[in-house]
Design a protein around this motif. Structure first.
Motif, short mmCIF file in Angstrom:
data_model
loop_
_atom_site.label_atom_id
_atom_site.label_comp_id
_atom_site.label_asym_id
_atom_site.label_seq_id
_atom_site.Cartn_x
_atom_site.Cartn_y
_atom_site.Cartn_z
N LYS A 1 6.12 -6.34 -17.41
CA LYS A 1 7.10 -7.08 -17.66
C LYS A 1 8.33 -7.83 -17.06
O LYS A 1 8.27 -7.31 -16.04
CB LYS A 1 7.01 -7.21 -19.46
N ALA A 2 7.92 -9.28 -16.72
CA ALA A 2 9.00 -10.07 -16.34
C ALA A 2 9.85 -11.54 -17.03
O ALA A 2 8.86 -12.18 -17.36
CB ALA A 2 8.39 -10.89 -14.74
N VAL A 3 11.03 -11.48 -16.28
CA VAL A 3 12.21 -12.56 -17.35
C VAL A 3 12.65 -13.24 -15.70
O VAL A 3 12.39 -12.60 -14.84
CB VAL A 3 12.46 -12.06 -18.65
N GLU A 4 12.72 -14.82 -15.85
CA GLU A 4 13.49 -15.21 -14.48
C GLU A 4 14.87 -14.81 -14.87
O GLU A 4 15.69 -14.83 -15.63
CB GLU A 4 12.69 -17.01 -14.84
N VAL A 5 15.46 -14.40 -14.26
CA VAL A 5 17.58 -14.10 -14.29
C VAL A 5 18.16 -15.44 -13.04
O VAL A 5 17.42 -15.50 -12.22
CB VAL A 5 17.40 -13.16 -13.61
N SER A 6 18.89 -14.94 -13.41
CA SER A 6 20.52 -16.34 -12.34
C SER A 6 20.67 -14.85 -12.06
O SER A 6 21.37 -14.47 -13.11
CB SER A 6 20.69 -17.44 -12.85
N LEU A 7 21.59 -14.70 -11.21
CA LEU A 7 22.26 -13.64 -10.68
C LEU A 7 24.21 -14.87 -10.60
O LEU A 7 24.06 -15.35 -9.39
CB LEU A 7 21.99 -13.20 -9.35
N VAL A 8 24.27 -14.68 -11.09
CA VAL A 8 26.47 -14.99 -10.94
C VAL A 8 27.05 -14.10 -10.50
O VAL A 8 27.45 -12.82 -10.99
CB VAL A 8 26.56 -14.82 -12.21
N ARG A 9 28.02 -14.77 -9.18
CA ARG A 9 29.07 -14.06 -8.56
C ARG A 9 29.95 -14.18 -9.68
O ARG A 9 30.55 -14.94 -9.61
CB ARG A 9 28.86 -14.81 -7.06
N ARG A 10 30.88 -13.00 -9.28
CA ARG A 10 31.95 -12.76 -9.86
C ARG A 10 32.68 -12.53 -9.14
O ARG A 10 32.73 -10.62 -8.91
CB ARG A 10 31.77 -12.11 -11.56
N VAL A 11 34.06 -13.04 -8.28
CA VAL A 11 34.91 -12.78 -8.14
C VAL A 11 36.09 -11.37 -7.60
O VAL A 11 35.80 -11.77 -9.30
CB VAL A 11 35.64 -13.15 -7.40
N VAL A 12 35.83 -10.45 -7.67
CA VAL A 12 37.13 -9.63 -7.60
C VAL A 12 37.78 -8.72 -7.24
O VAL A 12 38.01 -9.68 -5.99
CB VAL A 12 36.10 -8.23 -7.62
N THR A 13 39.27 -8.81 -8.03
CA THR A 13 40.75 -8.32 -7.12
C THR A 13 40.97 -7.30 -7.98
O THR A 13 41.19 -6.47 -8.45
CB THR A 13 40.89 -9.97 -7.23
N GLY A 14 42.29 -6.96 -6.69
CA GLY A 14 42.83 -5.68 -7.37
C GLY A 14 42.97 -3.94 -7.46
O GLY A 14 41.42 -4.38 -6.95
N GLN A 15 42.47 -3.39 -8.30
CA GLN A 15 42.03 -2.59 -8.77
C GLN A 15 40.58 -2.22 -8.81
O GLN A 15 40.21 -1.04 -8.70
CB GLN A 15 42.72 -1.67 -10.02
N GLU A 16 40.02 -3.62 -9.48
CA GLU A 16 38.81 -3.34 -9.67
C GLU A 16 37.88 -3.68 -8.01
O GLU A 16 36.92 -2.52 -8.05
CB GLU A 16 38.15 -4.48 -10.53
N VAL A 17 38.17 -3.91 -7.11
CA VAL A 17 37.52 -3.91 -5.83
C VAL A 17 37.98 -2.80 -5.11
O VAL A 17 37.28 -1.87 -4.66
CB VAL A 17 39.11 -4.44 -4.75
N ASN A 18 39.57 -1.84 -5.19
CA ASN A 18 39.39 -0.26 -4.26
C ASN A 18 38.64 0.72 -5.74
O ASN A 18 38.45 1.60 -4.97
CB ASN A 18 41.45 -0.36 -4.91
N LYS A 19 37.92 0.68 -7.08
CA LYS A 19 37.81 0.76 -7.35
C LYS A 19 35.67 1.55 -7.31
O LYS A 19 35.38 2.73 -6.96
CB LYS A 19 38.07 1.43 -8.89
N TRP A 20 35.76 0.22 -6.29
CA TRP A 20 34.52 0.61 -6.03
C TRP A 20 33.74 0.52 -4.40
O TRP A 20 33.26 0.41 -3.93
CB TRP A 20 33.34 -0.63 -6.74
N GLY A 21 34.72 1.09 -3.63
CA GLY A 21 35.08 0.99 -1.98
C GLY A 21 35.08 0.13 -0.94
O GLY A 21 35.21 0.08 -0.04
N LEU A 22 35.74 -1.13 -2.04
CA LEU A 22 36.67 -1.98 -0.81
C LEU A 22 37.69 -2.42 -1.08
O LEU A 22 38.07 -3.09 -2.70
CB LEU A 22 35.93 -3.17 -1.11
N THR A 23 38.45 -1.94 -0.16
CA THR A 23 40.11 -2.69 -0.16
C THR A 23 40.32 -3.60 -0.35
O THR A 23 40.24 -4.73 -0.05
CB THR A 23 40.90 -1.47 0.50
#
Length: 248
Positions: A204-226
């Motif tokens: 099964k396949a379905v079309e998707v849109s990939l939406v860019r969500r800019v990240v800041t603060g602790q969210e950035v630090n948590k996933w490896g980019l300061t």
């Protein structure tokens, strides 16, 4: 700090195997990007972001309905669509790493200048890999430079300058979610604009849109980019000098 620079340089494949310093190797990648940063739009393409999944309402049927408002993760050498915690904005499965990256010029003298896309794949050290579309399967995968260079590495872009713009490849939103196994959806690109009929067969396949969500603060630090620097480390005078920011 040294671990972060080493991780970034080695994972992106920017360090030569001879006596070139890690800092110099990373700076060469930054320098490649500076060549394209003639305007503010290109510079904003180095802002860090997660990728959320949007599905048109008419396609939210059956199993596909659960993909809407999901998040892109990286594991098992592929990009996947998974459930997102509405409170944290991170994957429900905390063991899976969410896409956390940005756009960066792909360093390859043998092809025209191409805008690539990178993401962290580990937090400590913050290893970055290139995102690419596999030549044979059209699945979105990730690897260092040597593992990605033979595949489709760009050009990645977005649909507008808004923070919640959608990601494109070759100026087109041709992304598909394909059910690899029960409840497990991998991300593909419809390279031949035929719904991947020959590749996915009865999946099964379905079309998707990939939406860019800019990240800041602790969210950035948590996933490896300061917070310090687009590449996740504090720029030094040496980096600035090599990359052309400091002419003094």
């Amino acid at each position: 700090m040294v671990d972060a620079i080493v991780g970034l340089a080695l994972s992106l494949g920017l360090v030569a195997p001879t006596a070139v310093s890690v800092t110099t190797g990373v700076a060469q990648g930054v320098s490649e990007q500076h060549k394209q940063n003639a305007d503010a739009a290109n510079q904003t393409r180095m802002l860090k972001f997660h990728i959320d999944v949007h599905i048109d309402e008419k396609r939210r049927k059956g199993k596909a309905a659960a993909l809407h408002n999901g998040i892109i993760t990286l594991h098992s050498d592929k990009l996947w669509i998974e459930a997102k915690d509405p409170e944290t904005g991170w994957p429900v499965d905390a063991t899976h790493h969410p896409f956390t990256g940005f756009y960066l010029a792909y360093p390859d003298d043998n092809r025209p200048s191409t805008r690539g896309m990178v993401s962290t794949i580990t937090v400590d050290p913050p290893m970055l890999n290139w995102i690419y579309i596999d030549n044979s399967t059209y699945a979105l995968s990730y690897a260092n430079r040597s593992g990605s260079i033979a595949h489709h590495v760009g050009s990645f872009d977005w649909t507008s300058d808004a923070n919640d713009s959608s990601i494109t490849f070759d100026s087109w939103e041709g992304f598909l979610a394909v059910e690899e196994a029960a409840g497990k959806w991998a991300l593909y690109f419809d390279m031949d604009d035929d719904g991947l009929k020959a590749i996915r067969k009865d999946k099964k396949a379905v079309e998707v849109s990939l939406v860019r969500r800019v990240v800041t603060g602790q969210e950035v630090n948590k996933w490896g980019l300061t917070e310090e620097g687009n590449m996740g480390f504090r720029a030094t005078k040496e980096v600035d000098k090599i990359s052309g920011k400091n002419k003094g």
